[in-house]
Scaffold this motif. Sequence first.
Motif, PDB file in Angstrom:
ATOM      1  N   CYS A 270     -31.641  16.262  -4.785  1.00 15.78           N
ATOM      2  CA  CYS A 270     -31.343  15.466  -3.596  1.00 15.78           C
ATOM      3  C   CYS A 270     -30.203  14.485  -3.880  1.00 15.78           C
ATOM      4  O   CYS A 270     -29.316  14.271  -3.043  1.00 15.78           O
ATOM      5  N   LYS A 271     -30.208  13.905  -5.065  1.00 18.13           N
ATOM      6  CA  LYS A 271     -29.153  12.958  -5.440  1.00 18.13           C
ATOM      7  C   LYS A 271     -27.814  13.676  -5.623  1.00 18.13           C
ATOM      8  O   LYS A 271     -26.758  13.107  -5.305  1.00 18.13           O
ATOM      9  N   LYS A 272     -27.840  14.908  -6.108  1.00 20.35           N
ATOM     10  CA  LYS A 272     -26.599  15.670  -6.247  1.00 20.35           C
ATOM     11  C   LYS A 272     -25.967  15.919  -4.881  1.00 20.35           C
ATOM     12  O   LYS A 272     -24.749  15.809  -4.712  1.00 20.35           O
ATOM     13  N   ILE A 273     -26.812  16.253  -3.902  1.00 23.76           N
ATOM     14  CA  ILE A 273     -26.311  16.473  -2.538  1.00 23.76           C
ATOM     15  C   ILE A 273     -25.729  15.183  -1.982  1.00 23.76           C
ATOM     16  O   ILE A 273     -24.680  15.175  -1.324  1.00 23.76           O
ATOM     17  N   LEU A 274     -26.409  14.069  -2.243  1.00 20.65           N
ATOM     18  CA  LEU A 274     -25.921  12.782  -1.761  1.00 20.65           C
ATOM     19  C   LEU A 274     -24.570  12.444  -2.379  1.00 20.65           C
ATOM     20  O   LEU A 274     -23.670  11.941  -1.691  1.00 20.65           O
ATOM     21  N   LEU A 275     -24.401  12.731  -3.660  1.00 20.07           N
ATOM     22  CA  LEU A 275     -23.111  12.475  -4.305  1.00 20.07           C
ATOM     23  C   LEU A 275     -21.997  13.289  -3.652  1.00 20.07           C
ATOM     24  O   LEU A 275     -20.878  12.788  -3.458  1.00 20.07           O
ATOM     25  N   GLU A 276     -22.300  14.534  -3.268  1.00 23.21           N
ATOM     26  CA  GLU A 276     -21.307  15.358  -2.570  1.00 23.21           C
ATOM     27  C   GLU A 276     -20.957  14.746  -1.213  1.00 23.21           C
ATOM     28  O   GLU A 276     -19.781  14.702  -0.817  1.00 23.21           O
ATOM     29  N   SER A 277     -21.972  14.252  -0.510  1.00 27.15           N
ATOM     30  CA  SER A 277     -21.740  13.635   0.797  1.00 27.15           C
ATOM     31  C   SER A 277     -20.914  12.359   0.656  1.00 27.15           C
ATOM     32  O   SER A 277     -20.015  12.094   1.456  1.00 27.15           O
ATOM     33  N   LEU A 278     -21.235  11.554  -0.352  1.00 22.53           N
ATOM     34  CA  LEU A 278     -20.489  10.325  -0.591  1.00 22.53           C
ATOM     35  C   LEU A 278     -19.028  10.618  -0.917  1.00 22.53           C
ATOM     36  O   LEU A 278     -18.118   9.920  -0.438  1.00 22.53           O
ATOM     37  N   GLU A 279     -18.796  11.649  -1.708  1.00 21.66           N
ATOM     38  CA  GLU A 279     -17.410  11.995  -2.061  1.00 21.66           C
ATOM     39  C   GLU A 279     -16.630  12.422  -0.828  1.00 21.66           C
ATOM     40  O   GLU A 279     -15.475  12.013  -0.628  1.00 21.66           O
ATOM     41  N   ARG A 280     -17.248  13.229   0.047  1.00 19.09           N
ATOM     42  CA  ARG A 280     -16.573  13.654   1.281  1.00 19.09           C
ATOM     43  C   ARG A 280     -16.265  12.450   2.172  1.00 19.09           C
ATOM     44  O   ARG A 280     -15.188  12.360   2.763  1.00 19.09           O
ATOM     45  N   PHE A 281     -17.218  11.530   2.251  1.00 14.93           N
ATOM     46  CA  PHE A 281     -17.040  10.373   3.116  1.00 14.93           C
ATOM     47  C   PHE A 281     -15.991   9.406   2.570  1.00 14.93           C
ATOM     48  O   PHE A 281     -15.141   8.890   3.314  1.00 14.93           O
ATOM     49  N   LEU A 282     -16.031   9.126   1.271  1.00 12.42           N
ATOM     50  CA  LEU A 282     -15.188   8.087   0.692  1.00 12.42           C
ATOM     51  C   LEU A 282     -13.771   8.541   0.347  1.00 12.42           C
ATOM     52  O   LEU A 282     -12.856   7.708   0.283  1.00 12.42           O
ATOM     53  N   THR A 283     -13.571   9.838   0.121  1.00 11.19           N
ATOM     54  CA  THR A 283     -12.243  10.315  -0.307  1.00 11.19           C
ATOM     55  C   THR A 283     -11.130   9.890   0.646  1.00 11.19           C
ATOM     56  O   THR A 283     -10.102   9.348   0.196  1.00 11.19           O
ATOM     57  N   PRO A 284     -11.250  10.114   1.968  1.00 11.21           N
ATOM     58  CA  PRO A 284     -10.152   9.674   2.849  1.00 11.21           C
ATOM     59  C   PRO A 284      -9.956   8.163   2.851  1.00 11.21           C
ATOM     60  O   PRO A 284      -8.820   7.683   2.967  1.00 11.21           O
TER      61      PRO A 284
END
Length: 329
Positions: A270-284
Motif C-alpha cells: 500500500c505504501k509503494k502505491i502511495l509513493l507512486e501517487s505522490l511522485e505523479r502528484f509532486l513532479t509537476p
Amino acid sequence: MSTNRTVSGMRPTGALHLGHYFGVLKNWVEMQHEMESFFFVADWHALTSDFADPSRIKEFVPQLVMDWVASGLDPQKCTIFQQSQVKQHAELHLLLSMITPLGWLERCPTYKEQQQQITNKDLGNYGFLGYPVLMASDILIYRPQWVPVGQDQLPHLEMTREICRRFNHFYGDYLVEPQAKLTPAAKCPGLDGRKMSKSYGNAIHLGDSMEEITPKVRGMKTDENRLRRNDPGNPEVCNLFPYHELMTDADKQAEIRQGCSSASLGCVDCKKILLESLERFLTPIHERRRELESRPDTVQDILRDGNARAREEAERTMEGVRQRLSFDF
C-alpha cells in the motif's frame, strides 16, 4: 468594484506541506478562475509570534510565492502581493482599532486557545491581541464579497463582519460585509495521524524530494490493529487511505480498499502505491518550482506587479474611508 471578488492570505513561516495544498491552495487555484482574486503574503501577521527574531521572514516571502505559483496560482489570473508593501492595510488597521471594543478581542476563541497551547513564545503583546483587527483590515480594504474559509474558521470571519457593521453604523454604509465561501475540508493527516504541522515534524512538504519522502512514507502509521500481514485491515482508520483519496485514482482506491479489507494487500504494498501517487502528484510542482528558482527575478516581478495592483485598489477604498471619517485633509 468587482461584484465577484475574494481575498485571502497566508503567513510566511516556512515550507508549505500537503496539508496547506489540499486545505487552502487547491481551493485558491480553482477560485482564481471563478472570480477576481487577491492572495497576499501575510508578513506583518508573522510578526505577531515571531517578533523576537523576524530575520527569516524575508527569506520565507519569496519561498512562499514560489510554492504558490508552482502549485498552480497564475499571476495573470489573480493578484499576488505582499501585505507589508501595501501600507494602506496598516492605516485601516489603525482606524478600525479605534472602534473595536476590547471585549471582542479578549473573547476571541483563537486568542484564548493559542495562549494556552503555545507556551514557547511570548504572546502577551498587543499585536497578538489585535490580530483580528489587522485581519479585518486585510479583508475589508478590498471590499470582497467572498472570503474562503473552512467550517472551523467561521468565528474569525464573523469578527471581521462585526467590525464592518460597526464601521458602517458609525459612518454610513461603505465597507462591504463579506460572506463566507465555505471550502471543502480535505482530510490530510500528518505522518503520525495527528494534524499535519511543521512543529510536529510529521509533514510531507511540497518541496520534499522523493528521496526525502520515501523514508517518511515507509514509517507512516497504519491500522494499528493489523498486527500481521494476513490480518484484515480497515482503510477507514488507516492513516494512508486519506492520502490515496486525495492523490490515487478512483479505480486504484477501490482495489486498495478491497485488498486491505481482505488482507490480500499488505501495508508495505500500500505504501509503494502511495509513493507512486505522490511522485505523479509532486513532479509537476517540483518542475515548476525548479524553473522559478532558475529565474529568481520572476518572483520579484510577480510581487512588484501584484503590490502595485493591490495598492491601487486599497487606496481607492481608503479615499472613501477618510472621507467618511472627515480625515480627507
